[in-house]
Structure formats: structure tokens, C-alpha cells
Design an enzyme around this catalytic site. Structure first.
Site, PDB file in Angstrom:
ATOM      1  N   SER A  45       0.817  -1.229   0.000  1.00  0.00           N
ATOM      2  CA  SER A  45       0.000   0.000   0.000  1.00  0.00           C
ATOM      3  C   SER A  45       0.846   1.272   0.000  1.00  0.00           C
ATOM      4  CB  SER A  45      -0.921   0.036   1.224  1.00  0.00           C
ATOM      5  OG  SER A  45      -1.634  -1.156   1.373  1.00  0.00           O
ATOM      6  N   HIS A  49       2.901   3.814   8.115  1.00  0.00           N
ATOM      7  CA  HIS A  49       1.909   3.719   9.185  1.00  0.00           C
ATOM      8  C   HIS A  49       2.327   4.516  10.422  1.00  0.00           C
ATOM      9  CE1 HIS A  49      -0.644   0.811   7.238  1.00  0.00           C
ATOM     10  NE2 HIS A  49       0.413   0.111   6.874  1.00  0.00           N
ATOM     11  N   CYS A 408       7.879   8.670 -22.185  1.00  0.00           N
ATOM     12  CA  CYS A 408       6.599   8.228 -21.608  1.00  0.00           C
ATOM     13  C   CYS A 408       5.711   9.456 -21.519  1.00  0.00           C
ATOM     14  CB  CYS A 408       6.837   7.630 -20.224  1.00  0.00           C
ATOM     15  SG  CYS A 408       5.339   7.433 -19.246  1.00  0.00           S
TER      16      CYS A 408
END
Ligand SMILES: Cc1cc2nc3c(=O)[nH]c(=O)nc-3n(C[C@H](O)[C@H](O)[C@H](O)COP(=O)(O)OP(=O)(O)OC[C@H]3O[C@@H](n4cnc5c(N)ncnc54)[C@H](O)[C@@H]3O)c2cc1C
Length: 484
Positions: A45, A49, A408
Site C-alpha cells: 500500500s 503507518h 513516456c
């Protein structure tokens, strides 16, 4: 004879390597993948934290708190993207309020600063996209987001510059205790390419950490891969929320979150399912459906049809449910960093610091170990033309016109940046290596337009035929068929 051999070039092994590189030691790291950051560290993720989830006194709690405190300064020193955006754990039912209060108390015990419970009105003012069903939430202002690839690569590059040997594409096969004539004891490490002698070993092999531990110890460990699936969404919805939005944690983990990423996308996930295959990173229709449905409970009007890619990562869940850190009792000189599931990314800098101290302590029993005077504590990342001040970008382009050629178009990555990614210490050797260092191919078209151009640059820079260019090393060649 090596002083330390590290198994695994994920964020844990790389953080340990960087901390050990402060000392005058002969250290090497083995990574079976073609690049660092090719295991769990590449699929998570990306949350730094705050540290309220883990049980007080656990390794997870201690390392999370220390890591969370270290990350901001480290991001400046090693130049990787990190942002303290704060997090919210949502409560949808008054009867769950005691759980939230318990989480608050646990966080305070762990030493998390600034925790508070916010009520519905304040929450909707803070995050207007939140579901109207929200009752209250735990706010953790110290929560953050980080680029997992760039963190891992920055740690590894800095370790290389400071003298650690990185042996990529060299899987470790066995580790066994050995007696060496001049030193009381050590280990023989056999890899796919050779045999090495070392005073100490650090086991940071992620999902395979149990296998190496069990080769040297009578007290067996067991890791279960716990899969988490995600949807990554287009940047046009990247500002739907500014905090990381969690739901109430369960026994399987921290639940489905909705979060902005450091690069401006929106991410939803992960699921949590125990599987048996340590390489099983496929996504499923059911898993992705589940994350979208659960995420829609947290935010109203979660946009549809904006997922640009999906992916899955595997948590290295050890039966004891905590990190296993330190010297193995019945295997002196063998150190574990095992069971490093979430919050392992946040904890990596702290684990690196703690583990290096333990290893050095051990080595000092039999030899003199000095800190290096010329340790290079900082490093600069590849310049990012798209986010640079225009005058600065123009200067760079004038010096080197390759920075003016966009390869890109989604992420506006230039040829100059791609060349840098290849030529750096521990440079990229595949399309994924380029992607993780520059973001070429990470945008809306997911490399549909730029992959052939990136392949040409890789072939030219590495002096290999186009047919040999791979997506991620091994047999993952991009071209097939045709006449040879
Ligand atoms: C779904 C999910 C979400 C997560 N979210 C977060 C989060 O938001 N925040 C957070 O703090 N943490 C999070 N985590 C946890 C975090 O990603 C991990 O704790 C961390 O990446 C573990 O790093 P590692 O280096 O220990 O393992 P890995 O990254 O897996 O590295 C181990 C390395 O060892 C190599 N290896 C294996 N066998 C051998 C061998 N025989 N020889 C040589 N090399 C070998 C592998 O190729 C791999 O590169 C999440 C994890 C998952 C799966």
C-alpha cells in the site's frame, strides 16, 4: 571471508545493507531477482503507518514507531518521495466506538503522537468525499505515504556507493554452519553461482525467510503467504481524498484502504487471503470486486472505470504474528529479519539500524570494527523533469538535450531520465527496472505507447540485441517469434 552476507534485496535487506555500509566491513547481499525490490516490497500500500495497530511491546510496534519517525529525514537524505498526509480509521456504527477508543489507547501506549477521535461533522469538513455513514474516526496526523520502489532502490544504491557488493540474479540455495581455522565459527553460503564463507548471515529473504532459518535452527518457523489485491486508479481521481482512509482493522490485517499515492494516483485495496503459493501474485475478478465494494463503503461516489492497473502482493505472515528479529539462539552469527509483513515498509529504516548494531556487536567480539570516515549519507535521485521548475529543466535540457525528449507521455519521463536509470549504480536492466526508477510505463496507458522506445534505449545502452530485452529479467523477453 565476508563479515556479513545478507539474503534478500527487498526493503529490509537493503536497509540493513545501508546501515552496515557505515562500517568498515566486507559485506555482500544476494538477491535472486534481476533487480532489488522484486518481492513484497514492490507490491504493497505504500503507507508509512503511524503505529497504532500493533500490540504494545511487540517488534511491530517498536519498529513501526521508530521507522515512522525516521522516514521524513531519510527521504531528504536519500531523495525519495514521502509525504505526511495523515490517516483516518473510520467507524460506521456507534457500537464500534469502543474499538476505536481501544485503538487510540493502544496507539498512545505505542507512543504515536497527536492521535484524536474526530466526529462526523469535522470529518466531512476535512474529507468531503467520505461516506455519510461515517460516525467518527481515529485521526493519526503522523501517518504518511511513501514510494516503496524508490525507498528500496535509494537504500540499495546508497549501500552500493558505500561499498556493499550486490549480487543480483544470484539466489541462495543453502546456508550451513562451518568451522574455519582462523575464526571460531561462521557459515558457508552456497548460491546459484558459487560458495562463500562468512562470519555472519542476515536472513531477509521475505516469504522464504522460514526456509533459511530452518536450515540452521532446530526451532522451526513457518510463513504463510497472505495475498492482498489492489486497484490503482487514474490521476484524475487522485485527489478524491487527501488522507489515507482505513476501515476498522480485523484479525487478518488493516482492512481495505483508500489512499492517494505520493505520485498522485488513487489506490484501493488490499484483500487478505491466506494462500499456499509463495509466487501466487495473480489478481482475481472476485478479489478486485471485493476491494471496490469495500472501498465504496468509505467514500461516496467512488468513480467507476478509472482503474489503470491491478496487482497483488504477498505478506510474509509468520505463525507467531510478529516480526522475528535478531540472532538465532541455536545458530550464533545467524540473524533473522523474518515475518516482515505490514508495517514492514515503514519499519525498514528502523530494522536496518537495529540489525546493523546487533551484527556489529557480534563481530566486535572477534575483530575490530570501525565506522567509516568517508560514509556517504546522502544521494540524489534521477532528476524528474516533469516536476522540476521550468527554468531549472531548461538548463538541464540545454546541457543534455536527451532531457528534452519525452518518451513516456503519460508520466512525462524523458530519454535523459531513462539513460540515468540505466547508468546509475545498480542501474536498471529491464522495463520494470526503468519503470520503478523513473515511472516510465506507470501512467494511464501502462506502457502501451512507450515500451518499444524504452526497449530501444535499453538495448542501445546495454549493448544487447532488442530480442534480449526483458520485462523483468529471466525469460520475460518482450519480443518473440521472427527469424533468428
Ligand atoms: C498487500 C500488502 C500491503 C502492505 N502494505 C504495507 C504498507 O502500507 N506499509 C507498510 O509499512 N508495509 C506494508 N506491507 C508490508 C511490506 O510490504 C513488507 O513488510 C516489506 O516489503 C517486506 O520487505 P522484505 O525486504 O522483508 O521482503 P521482500 O520485499 O519480499 O524481499 C525479500 C527478497 O528476498 C529475495 N529472495 C527470496 N529468496 C531468495 C534466495 N533464495 N536468494 C536470494 N534472494 C532471495 C526475494 O526475491 C525478495 O526480493 C504490505 C505488504 C503487503 C503484501
Amino acid at each position: 571471508m565476508y563479515d556479513v552476507l545478507i539474503i534478500g534485496g527487498g526493503v529490509t535487506g537493503s536497509a540493513i545493507a545501508r546501515e552496515l555500509s557505515r562500517y568498515d566491513l566486507k559485506t555482500a547481499l544476494f538477491e535472486k531477482g534481476e533487480d532489488v525490490c522484486s518481492g513484497t516490497s514492490k507490491a504493497n500500500s505504500g503507507i508509512a503507518h503511524a503505529g497504532f495497530d500493533a500490540a504494545p511491546g511487540s517488534w511491530k510496534a517498536k519498529m513501526n514507531i521508530r521507522g515512522s519517525r525516521m522516514l521524513e529525514e531519510l527521504s531528504r537524505k536519500l531523495d525519495f518521495p514521502y509525504k505526511r498526509n495523515g490517516s483516518l480509521v473510520l467507524c460506521f456504527d456507534e457500537k464500534d466506538r469502543p474499538h476505536l477508543e481501544k485503538l487510540l489507547e493502544q496507539g498512545k501506549k505505542n507512543g504515536v503522537e497527536g492521535l484524536e477521535i474526530l466526529e462526523k461533522k469535522e470529518l466531512l469538513a476535512l474529507e468531503p468525499a467520505l461516506s455519510e455513514a461515517v460516525v467518527c474516526a481515529l485521526h493519526a496526523p503522523t501517518g504518511g505515504i511513501v514510494c516503496p520502489f524508490k525507498l528500496n532502490i535509494a537504500l540499495a544504491e546508497n549501500a552500493v556507493v558505500n561499498g556493499v557488493e550486490f549480487h543480483l540474479k544470484e539466489g541462495v540455495l543453502t546456508v550451513e554452519k562451518a568451522d574455519f581455522p582462523e575464526h571460531a565459527e561462521g557459515y558457508r553460503v552456497v548460491t546459484e553461482k558459487g560458495s562463500y564463507e562468512t562470519r555472519t548471515v542476515v536472513n531477509a529473504a521475505g516469504l522464504y525467510g522460514d526456509a533459511f532459518h530452518n536450515q540452521v535452527s532446530g526451532e522451526k518457523l513457518h510463513i504463510t503467504p497472505r495475498k492482498g489485491e489492489y486497484c490503482l486508479m487514474d490521476k484524475k481521481v487522485g485527489r478524491l481524498v487527501s488522507h489515507t482512509i482505513f476501515q476498522m482493522p480485523t484479525a487478518m490485517g488493516k482492512g481495505v484502504l483508500v489512499t492517494p499515492t505520493v505520485h498522485g494516483n488513487l489506490m484501493v485495496g488490499p484483500t487478505a487471503m491466506d494462500i499456499s503459493d509463495k509466487e501466487g501474485v495473480d489478481t482475481t475478478a472476485e478479489g478486485l470486486d471485493e476491494v471496490l465494494k469495500k472501498a465504496a463503503l468509505s467514500v461516496k461516489s467512488l468513480p467507476k472505470g478509472v482503474t489503470i492497473t491491478s496487482f497483488a502482493g504477498l505478506r510474509a505472515h509468520e505463525d507467531g504474528d510478529d516480526f522475528i528479529l535478531g540472532e538465532v539462539k541455536d545458530a550464533p552469527g545467524f540473524f533473522d529479519a523474518v515475518g516482515i509483513e505490514s508495517p514492514g515498509l515503514t519499519s525498514a529504516p528502523a530494522i536496518g539500524e537495529w540489525m546493523a548494531e546487533r551484527v556489529v556487536e557480534k563481530l566486535r567480539v572477534t575483530k575490530k570494527v570501525e565506522e567509516k570516515r568517508d560514509f556517504q549519507e546522502t544521494r540524489k535521485d534521477i532528476p524528474c523533469i516533469a516536476s522540476m521548475d521550468p527554468a531549472e529543466a531548461a538548463e538541464l535540457i540545454a546541457e543534455n538535450p536527451a532531457y528534452g525528449t519525452v518518451i513516456c507521455r503519460c508520466e512525462k519521463v524523458t530519454e535523459g531520465e531513462i539513460i540515468d536509470a540505466i547508468r546509475r549504480p545498480l542501474g536498471a536492466r529491464s522495463l520494470d527496472g526503468i519503470k520503478r526508477r523513473t515511472r516510465a510505463g506507470m501512467g494511464r496507458c501502462q506502457a502501451g505507447f512507450c515500451s518499444t522506445k524504452v526497449m530501444e534505449i535499453l538495448a542501445r545502452e546495454l549493448g544487447i540485441p532488442l530480442e534480449e530485452v526483458t520485462k523483468a529479467g529471466g525469460d520475460s523477453r518482450m519480443l518473440t517469434g521472427g527469424e533468428r
